[in-house]
Design an enzyme around this catalytic site. Structure first.
Site, PDB file in Angstrom:
ATOM      1  N   ASP A  17      11.355  53.178 -44.316  1.00 13.63           N
ATOM      2  CA  ASP A  17      11.486  51.889 -43.629  1.00 13.63           C
ATOM      3  C   ASP A  17      12.041  51.988 -42.216  1.00 13.63           C
ATOM      4  OD1 ASP A  17      14.099  52.623 -44.101  1.00 13.63           O
ATOM      5  OD2 ASP A  17      14.397  51.211 -45.753  1.00 13.63           O
TER       6      ASP A  17
ATOM      7  N   GLU B 115       7.916  55.818 -51.084  1.00 14.90           N
ATOM      8  CA  GLU B 115       9.105  54.955 -51.256  1.00 14.90           C
ATOM      9  C   GLU B 115       8.759  53.507 -50.873  1.00 14.90           C
ATOM     10  OE1 GLU B 115      12.947  54.757 -48.925  1.00 14.90           O
ATOM     11  OE2 GLU B 115      13.612  56.079 -50.527  1.00 14.90           O
TER      12      GLU B 115
ATOM     13  N   GLU C 163      15.157  47.391 -41.138  1.00 22.96           N
ATOM     14  CA  GLU C 163      14.408  48.110 -42.175  1.00 22.96           C
ATOM     15  C   GLU C 163      13.637  47.191 -43.130  1.00 22.96           C
ATOM     16  OE1 GLU C 163      17.580  48.683 -41.354  1.00 22.96           O
ATOM     17  OE2 GLU C 163      17.652  50.775 -40.684  1.00 22.96           O
TER      18      GLU C 163
ATOM     19  N   HIS D 294      26.486  53.785 -41.046  1.00 20.10           N
ATOM     20  CA  HIS D 294      25.697  53.795 -39.811  1.00 20.10           C
ATOM     21  C   HIS D 294      24.866  52.533 -39.586  1.00 20.10           C
ATOM     22  CE1 HIS D 294      21.626  54.273 -41.488  1.00 20.10           C
ATOM     23  NE2 HIS D 294      22.192  54.992 -42.436  1.00 20.10           N
TER      24      HIS D 294
ATOM     25  N   ARG E 113      22.905  49.285 -38.577  1.00 25.35           N
ATOM     26  CA  ARG E 113      22.933  48.448 -37.367  1.00 25.35           C
ATOM     27  C   ARG E 113      23.572  47.092 -37.607  1.00 25.35           C
ATOM     28  NH1 ARG E 113      19.068  49.867 -32.970  1.00 25.35           N
ATOM     29  NH2 ARG E 113      18.626  52.003 -33.516  1.00 25.35           N
TER      30      ARG E 113
ATOM     31  N   HIS F  58      27.573  59.886 -38.218  1.00 20.45           N
ATOM     32  CA  HIS F  58      26.284  59.718 -37.540  1.00 20.45           C
ATOM     33  C   HIS F  58      26.513  59.887 -36.033  1.00 20.45           C
ATOM     34  CE1 HIS F  58      22.647  57.801 -36.093  1.00 20.45           C
ATOM     35  NE2 HIS F  58      22.172  57.763 -37.328  1.00 20.45           N
TER      36      HIS F  58
END
Ligand code: UD1
Ligand code: UDP
Length: 406
Positions: free
Chosen positions: A99, A121, A135, A212, A214, A246
């Site tokens: 994604d 997936e 995503e 991590h 967003r 990250h």
């Protein structure tokens, strides 16, 4: 070579690389397929780490990562780079995973050339278009374009069927991350990361942390950092937090000043996959907002607390292996403290069933690809008893083939 099908595999970030690695290796060994491995380079160091771990050398690398680029810049760079490669390579199918921006860009580039898309997936949904961001939109849009949907679980397959995807184009494979994890945890040597030297002999309970997303940048990430500080201070003598960070500068600006000075918080650079798998095995519990780690932790019998408000992975929540704790400071501290202080609660989570795979997802994905080309039977889905799954009707197989030659 008469019946060999050219399969272009497109990916660009660490989690995609880990999850396609077993498939790339499988495609290379299978006589039916000619794999072409194309990376966008959406991630740089983290992608290279995975390639080194699995011994994969891409055929093409677009190198699109730029510090601080916007989603629009990232997407347009990826689509236009991939456009040229799809045109030049003329694959029979393009495989994308998951994604990310690369996933959607790969699907679009293939679609513009009328090349069928295989989505590995497929079907995960949180139900909230803005969480995770971007995503949920990336994977939903990819589903609209894809011809073959390789769903990791029956939940994700059901999501696709509800959206009107024909059942014969959905195959439940299990998640290839379990295949990757099994490959990497078979090796026995120590940590490459010097900051983890001696960790296996450290008597303290280890909490693995990653963050991590967003949608958590800013205020939510500050809440996470405050919770970690409190947990570190409270567990000074018997708990050690290990946080491979990250590389995104946006995250580090929030985390480093708040977490850099605790004696029992170990901050590291992103770990090589072998190191990370070893760390997970060594850990007592896992605190994360990562998608892949939500699937790996239950595969290793480690309780996982998910620092998000929604998840597209409800299976482990249902079996009891995972719990959503959100990003509020108090809720995170309470969730971790409960597990540290209640052996009964800990046991319940650690013993819950792993719903994500049995290590044979790659085998099913390869069989589903062969079936798509009319070169083999439809695979028995992950989670089904063989006798529950009758052989595919010839008419269904014909419809599936028509979708490929459209
Ligand atoms: C991306 C995916 C996200 C996935 C995550 C896994 C998108 C929009 N997001 O998020 O779905 O969960 O990867 O990690 O596709 N950087 C480096 N070196 C690296 C990787 C990243 O320096 O190896 C830095 C760069 O400054 C880069 C920034 O991190 O610009 C952000 O990378 P990006 O790929 O845009 O988004 P992620 O937050 O990594
Ligand atoms: N991972 C790794 N090194 C690390 C942290 C994570 O190899 O330092 C692996 C982890 O085992 C999992 C994947 O990276 O397979 C998850 O990636 P990430 O959390 O970046 O992305 P997401 O899964 O959330 O998309």
């Amino acid at each position: 070579m008469p019946d060999v099908r050219r399969v272009m595999v497109v990916y660009g970030t660490r989690p995609e690389a880990i999850k396609v690695a077993p498939l790339v290796i499988g495609l290379t060994k299978a006589a039916l397929f000619e794999p072409v491995v194309v990376v966008t380079g959406q991630h740089r160091e983290m992608l290279d780490q995975v390639h080194e771990t699995f011994g994969i050398e891409p055929d093409a690398d677009l190198g699109i990562m730029r510090q601080g680029q916007t989603l629009a810049e990232l997407t347009s760079r990826a689509v236009s780079g991939l456009d040229g490669l799809v045109a030049a390579c003329r694959p029979d199918v393009v495989v994308v995973q998951g994604d990310t921006t690369t996933t959607l860009a790969g699907a679009l580039a293939a679609f513009y050339h009328r090349v069928p898309v295989v989505h590995l997936e497929a079907g995960l949904r949180s139900g909230d278009l803005y969480s995770p961001f971007p995503e949920e939109a990336n994977r939903s849009l990819t589903s609209r374009i894809a011809t073959l949907h390789l769903a990791p679980t029956s939940d994700s397959a059901d999501n696709l069927l509800r959206e009107g995807v024909p059942a014969e184009l959905v195959v439940v494979t299990g998640n290839t991350v379990v295949d990757a994890l099994l490959r990497s945890t078979c090796t026995g040597h120590g940590y490459r990361e010097p900051r983890l030297a001696g960790l296996d002999d450290d008597g303290r309970r280890v909490i693995v942390v990653t963050a991590h997303r967003r949608e958590s940048w800013g205020r939510r990430m500050e809440g996470i950092a405050r919770a970690l500080s409190r947990l570190a201070a409270a567990g000074r003598r018997d708990v050690r937090l290990v946080f491979p960070m990250h590389p995104n500068p946006e995250l580090r600006r929030t985390l480093l000043p708040r977490l850099g000075r605790h004696p029992n918080i170990t901050l590291t650079e992103p770990l090589h996959y072998g190191d990370f798998a070893r760390l997970l095995r060594r850990s007592y519990l896992v605190l994360t907002d990562s998608g892949g780690i939500q699937e790996e932790a239950p595969s290793l019998d480690k309780p996982v607390l998910v620092m998000r408000d929604t998840t597209e992975r409800p299976e482990a929540i249902r079996t009891g292996a995972a719990r959503l704790v959100g990003t509020e400071e108090d809720a995170i501290v309470a969730g971790v403290s409960g597990l540290l202080h209640s052996p009964e609660e800990y046991r319940r989570m650690a013993r819950a069933r792993n719903p994500y795979g049995d290590g044979r997802a790659t085998e099913r994905a390869l069989a589903a690809l062969a079936h798509l080309f009319g070169l083999g039977p439809r695979p028995v889905p992950f989670g089904a008893l063989p006798e529950q799954h009758p052989r595919t009707e010839p008419a269904v197989a014909r419809r599936t083939r028509r979708a490929v030659s459209r």
